[in-house]
Design a protein around this motif. Sequence first.
Motif, PDB file in Angstrom:
ATOM      1  N   GLY A 190     -10.987  -9.811   8.025  1.00 44.37           N
ATOM      2  CA  GLY A 190     -12.373  -9.358   8.069  1.00 44.37           C
ATOM      3  C   GLY A 190     -13.271 -10.413   7.461  1.00 44.37           C
ATOM      4  O   GLY A 190     -12.830 -11.529   7.141  1.00 44.37           O
ATOM      5  N   THR A 191     -14.545 -10.075   7.302  1.00 41.64           N
ATOM      6  CA  THR A 191     -15.494 -10.961   6.637  1.00 41.64           C
ATOM      7  C   THR A 191     -16.308 -10.152   5.643  1.00 41.64           C
ATOM      8  O   THR A 191     -16.574  -8.964   5.857  1.00 41.64           O
ATOM      9  N   TYR A 192     -16.699 -10.809   4.568  1.00 42.35           N
ATOM     10  CA  TYR A 192     -17.560 -10.194   3.564  1.00 42.35           C
ATOM     11  C   TYR A 192     -18.492 -11.275   3.050  1.00 42.35           C
ATOM     12  O   TYR A 192     -18.036 -12.286   2.519  1.00 42.35           O
ATOM     13  N   LYS A 193     -19.791 -11.069   3.250  1.00 38.57           N
ATOM     14  CA  LYS A 193     -20.803 -12.053   2.873  1.00 38.57           C
ATOM     15  C   LYS A 193     -20.454 -13.428   3.443  1.00 38.57           C
ATOM     16  O   LYS A 193     -20.489 -14.450   2.761  1.00 38.57           O
ATOM     17  N   ASN A 194     -20.086 -13.409   4.733  1.00 40.70           N
ATOM     18  CA  ASN A 194     -19.764 -14.622   5.483  1.00 40.70           C
ATOM     19  C   ASN A 194     -18.512 -15.344   5.000  1.00 40.70           C
ATOM     20  O   ASN A 194     -18.289 -16.508   5.343  1.00 40.70           O
ATOM     21  N   LYS A 195     -17.692 -14.665   4.214  1.00 43.42           N
ATOM     22  CA  LYS A 195     -16.442 -15.251   3.763  1.00 43.42           C
ATOM     23  C   LYS A 195     -15.273 -14.550   4.445  1.00 43.42           C
ATOM     24  O   LYS A 195     -15.276 -13.321   4.579  1.00 43.42           O
ATOM     25  N   PRO A 196     -14.256 -15.305   4.888  1.00 43.91           N
ATOM     26  CA  PRO A 196     -13.075 -14.655   5.474  1.00 43.91           C
ATOM     27  C   PRO A 196     -12.291 -13.925   4.390  1.00 43.91           C
ATOM     28  O   PRO A 196     -12.060 -14.471   3.307  1.00 43.91           O
ATOM     29  N   VAL A 197     -11.912 -12.698   4.672  1.00 50.09           N
ATOM     30  CA  VAL A 197     -11.199 -11.892   3.685  1.00 50.09           C
ATOM     31  C   VAL A 197     -10.016 -11.180   4.320  1.00 50.09           C
ATOM     32  O   VAL A 197      -9.942 -11.009   5.543  1.00 50.09           O
ATOM     33  N   TRP A 198      -9.091 -10.791   3.452  1.00 47.29           N
ATOM     34  CA  TRP A 198      -8.074  -9.823   3.818  1.00 47.29           C
ATOM     35  C   TRP A 198      -8.568  -8.454   3.381  1.00 47.29           C
ATOM     36  O   TRP A 198      -8.961  -8.281   2.237  1.00 47.29           O
ATOM     37  N   MET A 199      -8.568  -7.505   4.287  1.00 42.19           N
ATOM     38  CA  MET A 199      -8.927  -6.121   3.969  1.00 42.19           C
ATOM     39  C   MET A 199      -7.618  -5.345   3.829  1.00 42.19           C
ATOM     40  O   MET A 199      -6.923  -5.100   4.815  1.00 42.19           O
ATOM     41  N   VAL A 200      -7.283  -5.013   2.584  1.00 44.44           N
ATOM     42  CA  VAL A 200      -5.978  -4.420   2.282  1.00 44.44           C
ATOM     43  C   VAL A 200      -6.156  -2.958   1.890  1.00 44.44           C
ATOM     44  O   VAL A 200      -6.857  -2.637   0.925  1.00 44.44           O
ATOM     45  N   SER A 201      -5.519  -2.066   2.634  1.00 46.02           N
ATOM     46  CA  SER A 201      -5.604  -0.630   2.380  1.00 46.02           C
ATOM     47  C   SER A 201      -4.454  -0.189   1.487  1.00 46.02           C
ATOM     48  O   SER A 201      -3.293  -0.496   1.755  1.00 46.02           O
ATOM     49  N   VAL A 202      -4.793   0.524   0.410  1.00 40.98           N
ATOM     50  CA  VAL A 202      -3.799   0.855  -0.619  1.00 40.98           C
ATOM     51  C   VAL A 202      -3.939   2.309  -1.068  1.00 40.98           C
ATOM     52  O   VAL A 202      -5.042   2.846  -1.161  1.00 40.98           O
ATOM     53  N   THR A 203      -2.825   2.932  -1.357  1.00 44.42           N
ATOM     54  CA  THR A 203      -2.813   4.242  -1.989  1.00 44.42           C
ATOM     55  C   THR A 203      -1.629   4.307  -2.946  1.00 44.42           C
ATOM     56  O   THR A 203      -0.821   3.389  -2.995  1.00 44.42           O
ATOM     57  N   ASP A 204      -1.525   5.383  -3.715  1.00 40.96           N
ATOM     58  CA  ASP A 204      -0.374   5.546  -4.595  1.00 40.96           C
ATOM     59  C   ASP A 204      -0.144   7.016  -4.893  1.00 40.96           C
ATOM     60  O   ASP A 204      -0.954   7.887  -4.549  1.00 40.96           O
ATOM     61  N   ASP A 205       0.980   7.303  -5.528  1.00 41.63           N
ATOM     62  CA  ASP A 205       1.334   8.675  -5.863  1.00 41.63           C
ATOM     63  C   ASP A 205       0.541   9.205  -7.052  1.00 41.63           C
ATOM     64  O   ASP A 205       0.587  10.401  -7.338  1.00 41.63           O
ATOM     65  N   ILE A 206      -0.160   8.323  -7.770  1.00 40.95           N
ATOM     66  CA  ILE A 206      -1.004   8.769  -8.877  1.00 40.95           C
ATOM     67  C   ILE A 206      -2.075   9.723  -8.347  1.00 40.95           C
ATOM     68  O   ILE A 206      -2.370  10.747  -8.957  1.00 40.95           O
ATOM     69  N   SER A 207      -2.641   9.387  -7.203  1.00 41.80           N
ATOM     70  CA  SER A 207      -3.670  10.229  -6.584  1.00 41.80           C
ATOM     71  C   SER A 207      -3.076  11.216  -5.584  1.00 41.80           C
ATOM     72  O   SER A 207      -3.811  11.870  -4.848  1.00 41.80           O
ATOM     73  N   GLN A 208      -1.735  11.292  -5.561  1.00 41.39           N
ATOM     74  CA  GLN A 208      -1.024  12.107  -4.580  1.00 41.39           C
ATOM     75  C   GLN A 208      -1.409  11.684  -3.162  1.00 41.39           C
ATOM     76  O   GLN A 208      -1.476  12.495  -2.243  1.00 41.39           O
ATOM     77  N   GLN A 209      -1.700  10.401  -3.001  1.00 40.17           N
ATOM     78  CA  GLN A 209      -2.070   9.792  -1.725  1.00 40.17           C
ATOM     79  C   GLN A 209      -3.296  10.457  -1.112  1.00 40.17           C
ATOM     80  O   GLN A 209      -3.439  10.540   0.106  1.00 40.17           O
ATOM     81  N   LYS A 210      -4.215  10.897  -1.981  1.00 43.49           N
ATOM     82  CA  LYS A 210      -5.440  11.549  -1.506  1.00 43.49           C
ATOM     83  C   LYS A 210      -6.665  10.667  -1.682  1.00 43.49           C
ATOM     84  O   LYS A 210      -7.773  11.066  -1.321  1.00 43.49           O
ATOM     85  N   ALA A 211      -6.487   9.484  -2.249  1.00 44.09           N
ATOM     86  CA  ALA A 211      -7.611   8.567  -2.443  1.00 44.09           C
ATOM     87  C   ALA A 211      -7.300   7.258  -1.734  1.00 44.09           C
ATOM     88  O   ALA A 211      -6.191   6.755  -1.792  1.00 44.09           O
ATOM     89  N   VAL A 212      -8.272   6.720  -1.026  1.00 44.31           N
ATOM     90  CA  VAL A 212      -8.095   5.494  -0.260  1.00 44.31           C
ATOM     91  C   VAL A 212      -8.852   4.361  -0.932  1.00 44.31           C
ATOM     92  O   VAL A 212     -10.019   4.499  -1.243  1.00 44.31           O
ATOM     93  N   SER A 213      -8.183   3.241  -1.138  1.00 45.80           N
ATOM     94  CA  SER A 213      -8.843   2.073  -1.692  1.00 45.80           C
ATOM     95  C   SER A 213      -8.653   0.900  -0.742  1.00 45.80           C
ATOM     96  O   SER A 213      -7.534   0.638  -0.308  1.00 45.80           O
ATOM     97  N   THR A 214      -9.748   0.219  -0.410  1.00 43.44           N
ATOM     98  CA  THR A 214      -9.686  -0.965   0.441  1.00 43.44           C
ATOM     99  C   THR A 214     -10.165  -2.158  -0.355  1.00 43.44           C
ATOM    100  O   THR A 214     -11.301  -2.178  -0.836  1.00 43.44           O
ATOM    101  N   TYR A 215      -9.283  -3.142  -0.510  1.00 41.30           N
ATOM    102  CA  TYR A 215      -9.594  -4.353  -1.263  1.00 41.30           C
ATOM    103  C   TYR A 215     -10.040  -5.452  -0.303  1.00 41.30           C
ATOM    104  O   TYR A 215      -9.366  -5.715   0.692  1.00 41.30           O
TER     105      TYR A 215
END
Length: 241
Positions: A190-215
């Motif tokens: 992807g791109t962010y502020k004209n910079k090439p980026v990796w958009m990484v989707s992450v979850t964990d069992d702490i949130s019981q996989q109910k929260a989505v985080s994209t880095y």
Amino acid sequence: MKLLKLLPVLLFLQPAFSNAQQPVQTPEKNQVDRSLVRNEDYSMAWYALKDTAKVEIGKVDTRILKSDKSITVNTTVKMKNMPDWKDETVAEFSNFAPVKHTSFNVQRDMLLDFGKKNTVTGYYLDKTKNEKTEINEATEGKFFDSNLYTQLIRWLPLKEGYTTEMAIFDYNPASGKGIMKAYITGTKKGTYKNKPVWMVSVTDDISQQKAVSTYFIDSKTLELLKQEVDMGPRKMVMERL
């Protein structure tokens, strides 16, 4: 810091199937590239999203210090009219096995010591109830500290469709759970502020996989530029200053 660990629903079926055949990453066997780790100081502005408006919540300062033997990650959350929330994680640099994790905020204090073999010791002080719990938890298998794995993501061999699982430890006095998993469920360009980026989707069992985080990770420098957090009706974003 728990707000930095969360879930997505974008599954890349073929890569997910391929990675399902691979073992869960642990300090004993992982794909983290230590040569990519460097000393670092950065700050993120933290916002809550309401419709199209961004309401500033505070700021998160992060410092990463490495030596031949260890890596230390310090995070400080600064919120208006609130005491700072401070976390420190220490791990072995050779394999990122946890050594110690401390966390202090207005609601609770916590110390986790991973020094003894197959045992986590320490304490959890609930300041709202004035209750202190001594921690002495037997563990099986190897794992990363839950406060470190969100940094390890940047040093993995990211590529289009990359997915994996990581064993983590997170102390929760309510559930009693310790060892659980974090999941990278998708990676794309992807791109962010004209910079090439990796958009990484992450979850964990702490949130019981109910929260989505994209880095949003700069694909050249591996700096974390942005993090979007989707918790259903609640959405937040952090942006690098």
